[in-house]
Design a protein around this motif. Structure first.
Motif, short mmCIF file in Angstrom:
data_model
loop_
_atom_site.label_atom_id
_atom_site.label_comp_id
_atom_site.label_asym_id
_atom_site.label_seq_id
_atom_site.Cartn_x
_atom_site.Cartn_y
_atom_site.Cartn_z
N PRO A 1 -12.25 -24.69 60.52
CA PRO A 1 -11.73 -25.49 61.64
C PRO A 1 -10.62 -26.45 61.22
O PRO A 1 -9.65 -26.64 61.97
CB PRO A 1 -12.98 -26.24 62.12
CG PRO A 1 -14.11 -25.32 61.82
CD PRO A 1 -13.74 -24.71 60.49
N GLU B 1 -13.54 -34.13 61.07
CA GLU B 1 -14.58 -33.44 61.82
C GLU B 1 -15.76 -34.38 62.07
O GLU B 1 -16.14 -35.15 61.19
CB GLU B 1 -15.08 -32.22 61.04
CG GLU B 1 -14.03 -31.13 60.84
CD GLU B 1 -14.55 -29.98 60.02
OE1 GLU B 1 -14.87 -28.93 60.60
OE2 GLU B 1 -14.64 -30.12 58.79
N PRO C 1 -13.50 -24.71 66.30
CA PRO C 1 -14.53 -23.67 66.14
C PRO C 1 -14.49 -22.60 67.22
O PRO C 1 -14.89 -21.46 66.96
CB PRO C 1 -15.84 -24.46 66.18
CG PRO C 1 -15.47 -25.82 65.68
CD PRO C 1 -14.11 -26.07 66.26
N ALA D 1 -19.24 -15.95 63.74
CA ALA D 1 -19.47 -17.38 63.49
C ALA D 1 -20.87 -17.79 63.92
O ALA D 1 -21.51 -18.63 63.28
CB ALA D 1 -18.41 -18.20 64.21
N GLU E 1 -23.88 -19.79 61.70
CA GLU E 1 -24.18 -21.17 62.11
C GLU E 1 -25.38 -21.77 61.37
O GLU E 1 -25.33 -22.94 60.94
CB GLU E 1 -24.41 -21.21 63.62
CG GLU E 1 -24.36 -22.59 64.22
CD GLU E 1 -22.97 -23.20 64.27
OE1 GLU E 1 -22.87 -24.43 64.41
OE2 GLU E 1 -21.99 -22.44 64.16
N SER F 1 -19.61 -28.22 57.75
CA SER F 1 -18.49 -27.45 58.29
C SER F 1 -18.11 -26.24 57.45
O SER F 1 -17.23 -25.48 57.83
CB SER F 1 -17.27 -28.36 58.42
OG SER F 1 -16.94 -28.93 57.16
N LYS G 1 -24.46 -23.35 57.87
CA LYS G 1 -23.43 -24.37 57.70
C LYS G 1 -23.96 -25.51 56.83
O LYS G 1 -25.13 -25.89 56.93
CB LYS G 1 -22.98 -24.91 59.05
CG LYS G 1 -22.10 -23.94 59.83
CD LYS G 1 -21.78 -24.46 61.22
CE LYS G 1 -20.88 -25.67 61.18
NZ LYS G 1 -20.45 -26.08 62.55
#
Length: 436
Positions: free
Chosen positions: A340, A302, A235, A279, A283, A307, A286
């Motif tokens: 990611p 992860e 990330p 990003a 957030e 994600s 997500k």
């Protein structure tokens, strides 16, 4: 998410609320040199002019690096890293907040407002990054399944490797263009009769021109060649996200695809939206992506199941005669692999990603068999066997000259707090007439 209020007038339905603050590159008639800006409401904030007038006076950490805002791309700013992106975005938010602790920076400075606040209708947007490399993935499971059924039947629709790794291919960075740039229909080799015993191609304009609903992610943090990026650190390599239309010549693709995959069918044009949503701004949105029923290898696992992003996506098609239809509505949560995971897989060999590299998500389609949730005309028309209704009696199997495709995307349902991308627009121009 708590409501953010601003002293500046921001339309409540704006994608560029105070909760967003996306970055891009602009120029104006009065100042034609491209430079860095952010979008807020229906205005751009010229960060080059803002910097020149001591706008970052209360943010000492950025002051040694302020030349990044006079650059014609976001590469230099992105390379400063996510912690710097975070503090710059929060500072700009604080400058525009209703109870700003820095009222003299902009709120009470009408002269500076006139210099740095430019109506979006008066700006020209440019590619946000100088893109060195572009990799397109195939992370939309439903799209992969729908296409697999067409070509291999339902039993073999998903290839054995698909749920073990993010499948991708290296695209062409030089033909990535910013929203609003026309796309010329390509010429190429096509097989007019695939059932013929002797396979002889014809050279002609593409007859099966398609759009693809995707997201694109820009890299900010370079890794050293030979040193992979661990999934837990991936990330930190993510600068932000744009809308993306990876135009595809399906008939050219069908002939060239074996054995090495897409080439000329994908290299003629890819359109991205001009404003990069950081990003950090994404957030809060997500969410968990599609469940993978396969046990993946440790380097792709992860810790955070949330994600991918719950971005509401829409595709509109406008014909040359002016008829318009919304042909797709879906969500970015329909991805099997996250950015990611794509970064971790891309670098596991030691491949060195660089600031400004672009990763495409692959086409995003919904979980049902409804045409309206499919992210490409290839799926919606079942390879050209069905039609897609537009309006005024018009219909499409694939794109025709003069068609204009608009992709939009937004997060959040509360007016005044939307985090969106604006639009990603491309219009089809006729193919060149070539003689040999």
């Amino acid at each position: 998410m708590s409501t953010l209020r601003s002293w500046f007038s921001i339309p409540r339905d704006s994608h560029f609320s105070l909760a967003n603050i996306p970055f891009g590159i602009i120029s104006t008639a009065a100042s034609p040199t491209p430079r860095v800006a952010v979008a807020i409401g229906d205005h751009a904030v010229d960060l080059d002019a803002f910097t020149a007038n001591n706008g970052f006076q209360a943010l000492s950490i950025i002051q040694p690096h302020q030349t990044v805002f006079s650059q014609p791309s976001l590469n230099a700013f992105a390379a400063l890293g996510r912690p710097m992106h975070t503090v710059v975005r929060k500072y700009i938010q604080s400058v525009f907040s209703a109870d700003t602790p820095y009222p003299d920076v902009l709120k009470n400075n009408a002269s500076l407002q006139a210099q740095v606040l430019v109506p979006l209708e008066h700006v020209t947007s440019h590619l946000p990054f100088k893109i060195g490399d572009y990799t397109d993935f195939y992370a939309g499971l439903h799209h992969a399944y729908n296409c697999g059924v067409m070509f291999r039947g339902s039993s073999g629709a998903i290839q054995p490797n698909y749920k073990y790794l993010p499948v991708g291919y290296h695209g062409r960075a030089s033909s990535i263009v910013v929203s609003g740039t026309p796309i010329r229909r390509p010429n190429g080799q096509v097989l007019l009769d695939p059932s013929a015993e002797k396979k002889i191609p014809t050279f002609s304009p593409c007859r099966m021109l398609d759009m693809e609903l995707e997201l694109g992610a820009f890299i900010c943090k370079a890794n050293t060649q030979g040193e992979p990026v661990a999934i837990g650190e991936a990330p930190d390599s993510l600068f932000g996200v744009v809308l993306m239309n990876d135009w595809s010549a399906r008939d050219v693709q069908a002939w060239e695809y074996v054995p090495l995959g897409p080439f000329n069918s994908k290299n003629f044009g890819t359109t991205i939206s001009p404003w990069v949503v950081l990003a950090d701004a994404l957030e809060p949105f997500k969410t968990q992506g599609l469940e993978n029923d396969t046990e993946i290898l440790p380097y792709l696992q992860e810790k955070d199941n949330k994600s991918v992003y719950d971005i509401q996506l829409q595709v509109d098609l406008k014909t040359q005669s002016g008829n318009t239809a919304t042909i797709t509505k879906t969500s970015a949560r329909h991805l099997l692999w996250s950015f990611p995971q794509m970064i971790a897989h891309h670098t596991i060999t030691g491949c060195n990603l660089q600031s400004g590299d672009l990763l495409g998500s692959g086409t995003i389609s919904g979980s049902t068999t409804a045409q309206s949730e499919m992210g490409s005309l290839l799926e919606q028309s079942a390879g050209g066997k069905k039609t897609v209704k537009i309006a005024g009696g018009e219909e499409r199997r694939f794109l025709e000259d003069g068609d204009e495709v608009t992709i939009s995307g937004v997060c959040g349902g509360d007016e005044g707090m939307l985090v969106g991308f604006g639009t990603c627009v491309g219009k089809i121009e006729p193919a060149l007439t070539l003689s040999f």
